[in-house]
Design a protein around this motif. Structure first.
Motif, mmCIF file in Angstrom:
data_model
loop_
_atom_site.group_PDB
_atom_site.id
_atom_site.type_symbol
_atom_site.label_atom_id
_atom_site.label_comp_id
_atom_site.label_asym_id
_atom_site.label_seq_id
_atom_site.Cartn_x
_atom_site.Cartn_y
_atom_site.Cartn_z
ATOM 1 N N LEU A 223 0.730 -1.313 0.002
ATOM 2 C CA LEU A 223 -0.057 -0.021 -0.040
ATOM 3 C C LEU A 223 0.853 1.239 -0.001
ATOM 4 N N ARG A 224 1.985 1.372 0.598
ATOM 5 C CA ARG A 224 2.847 2.254 0.589
ATOM 6 C C ARG A 224 3.651 2.627 -0.536
ATOM 7 N N ASN A 225 3.791 1.863 -1.451
ATOM 8 C CA ASN A 225 4.504 1.831 -2.696
ATOM 9 C C ASN A 225 3.787 1.466 -3.876
ATOM 10 N N LYS A 226 2.371 1.457 -3.651
ATOM 11 C CA LYS A 226 1.462 1.038 -4.875
ATOM 12 C C LYS A 226 1.590 2.032 -5.943
ATOM 13 N N PRO A 227 1.238 1.843 -7.160
ATOM 14 C CA PRO A 227 1.250 2.981 -8.316
ATOM 15 C C PRO A 227 0.165 3.950 -7.905
ATOM 16 N N ALA A 228 0.630 5.144 -8.295
ATOM 17 C CA ALA A 228 -0.165 6.221 -7.695
ATOM 18 C C ALA A 228 -1.529 6.235 -8.088
ATOM 19 N N GLY A 229 -1.694 5.857 -9.386
ATOM 20 C CA GLY A 229 -3.308 5.627 -9.977
ATOM 21 C C GLY A 229 -4.053 4.659 -9.572
ATOM 22 N N LEU A 230 -3.558 3.671 -8.772
ATOM 23 C CA LEU A 230 -4.314 2.320 -8.571
ATOM 24 C C LEU A 230 -5.189 2.551 -7.440
ATOM 25 N N GLU A 231 -6.549 2.439 -7.502
ATOM 26 C CA GLU A 231 -7.542 2.231 -6.445
ATOM 27 C C GLU A 231 -7.474 0.924 -5.718
ATOM 28 N N VAL A 232 -7.301 1.014 -4.303
ATOM 29 C CA VAL A 232 -7.335 -0.211 -3.607
ATOM 30 C C VAL A 232 -8.571 -0.375 -2.480
ATOM 31 N N ILE A 233 -9.268 -1.641 -2.854
ATOM 32 C CA ILE A 233 -10.395 -1.991 -1.886
ATOM 33 C C ILE A 233 -9.966 -2.913 -0.815
ATOM 34 N N LEU A 234 -9.945 -2.750 0.470
ATOM 35 C CA LEU A 234 -9.849 -3.947 1.471
ATOM 36 C C LEU A 234 -11.156 -3.976 2.181
ATOM 37 N N THR A 235 -11.406 -5.420 2.457
ATOM 38 C CA THR A 235 -12.509 -5.475 3.583
ATOM 39 C C THR A 235 -12.083 -6.668 4.486
ATOM 40 N N GLY A 236 -13.060 -6.580 5.430
ATOM 41 C CA GLY A 236 -12.704 -7.483 6.652
ATOM 42 C C GLY A 236 -12.952 -6.922 7.755
ATOM 43 N N GLN A 237 -13.290 -7.596 8.886
ATOM 44 C CA GLN A 237 -13.356 -6.984 10.276
ATOM 45 C C GLN A 237 -12.305 -6.537 11.077
ATOM 46 N N GLY A 238 -11.995 -5.638 11.998
ATOM 47 C CA GLY A 238 -11.000 -5.348 12.762
ATOM 48 C C GLY A 238 -9.638 -4.992 11.813
#
Length: 337
Positions: free
Chosen positions: A288-303
């Motif tokens: 996440l800290r080094n991902k491409p600037a234009g990439l949208e990232v979706i994360l799911t899950g509890q806690g």
């Protein structure tokens, strides 16, 4: 000669590898790669512009001013005729037959006359006049040719079909709807023309929404294991095997998203997988800290951890107020599965 061969031949005439060619003409690397692989078709007007520019450059390098004049005159006339003989429907077809992320911007953002003007830089009379005075305007002509090629090819990051910046989403909480939200966002992105990559941790590829999403040419679903179980059902040996598997899957999927130029990456249940001790959070944080600037990232899950929350741009907690499971109603096909 088909599109595949023409692009490769043009690149070789410039004496460039693929990356050099892309940087020189400011064409996205993924676009040229897909042209050369035959996965996408470059519009004829783009190929003509590239051929024109390369012909002029070769003539200029050889000091042949007559050839420069002829190349500019002939090709300008050809480009004008072709641009004005092509109607807006054909432009739309060209946009959709090539990289929709890049060319939909040009096709949808301007009408066919504007597209012809951008492709040629000027009208027929002006082009004829430029051809007659080529020796006096070589430098300006070179700059204008680059501008024309870039106008026709270069993706607009803020127009329809592209994003200017990629953000991070977290959908968490004990309520129903985290995966549903993520999948809905993926469908929206794909409908807009963005390319979406989806991987579901700890799920067995059988949820019903996958069948619909797989119909979209803009969505790629990465397969997981055919059989899965909850972490509390696993033995210590199974947990160790799963952890190695999921960490490899994370590396594989994130690398694919970066190398193949996806716009959206959905890592479903990745947060739960971390909480279950089946994935090192450090691997996800590093990505996440080094991902491409234009990439949208979706994360799911509890806690989600505080570190994940601080990295995210959206954090939405879905809170359970009521749930039918509390009344003994089990998961229903098409609703929960």
């Amino acid at each position: 000669m088909d599109c595949q061969e023409r692009i490769k031949e043009l690149r070789e005439r410039m004496g460039m590898n693929r990356r050099e060619f892309c940087e020189y003409f400011q064409i996205p690397y993924r676009t040229v790669t897909e042209w050369e692989l035959g996965n996408r078709h470059a519009p004829d007007y783009v190929l003509r512009l590239l051929e024109y520019y390369i012909r002029v450059e070769k003539a200029r390098d050889e000091g042949d001013t007559d050839q420069v004049r002829n190349a500019k005159g002939i090709n300008s006339a050809e480009n004008i005729n072709n641009a004005h003989n092509t109607d807006s429907d054909e432009h739309a077809d060209n946009a959709h037959n090539t990289d929709s992320d890049e060319h939909a911007d040009n096709a949808n953002g301007t009408d066919s006359d504007e597209h012809a003007d951008n492709a040629n830089g000027t009208d027929g009379d002006e082009n004829t006049e430029n051809a007659d005075t080529a020796n006096k305007t070589d430098d300006a002509g070179k700059k204008n040719t680059v501008v024309k090629a870039n106008t026709a090819i270069k993706a607009s990051k803020t127009s329809k079909g592209k994003k200017s910046v990629g953000l991070i989403h977290i959908y968490c909480g004990d309520g129903k709807g985290k995966t549903t939200t993520g999948m809905g966002l993926c469908a929206r992105a794909a409908g807009y023309g963005l390319r979406v990559l989806i991987y579901q941790f700890m799920k067995n590829n059988s949820t019903s929404e996958r069948k619909v999403l797989a119909l979209s040419e803009n969505i790629t679903l990465v397969e997981g294991l055919p059989q899965e179980k909850f972490s509390f059902q696993m033995t210590a040996e199974e947990k160790a095997e799963r952890k190695a598997y999921y960490e490899n899957q994370l590396r594989t999927v994130t690398r694919k998203a970066q190398e193949e130029g996806y716009d959206v990456l959905f890592l479903d249940e990745v947060i739960y997988t971390i909480r279950a001790g089946l994935l090192e959070e450090a691997l996800l944080l590093e990505f996440l800290r080094n991902k491409p600037a234009g990439l949208e990232v979706i994360l799911t899950g509890q806690g989600p951890s505080q570190e994940l929350i601080e990295l995210a741009d959206y954090v939405s907690e879905i809170k359970k107020v009521r749930h039918p499971f509390d009344k003994g109603i089990r998961a229903r096909g098409g609703i929960e599965s």
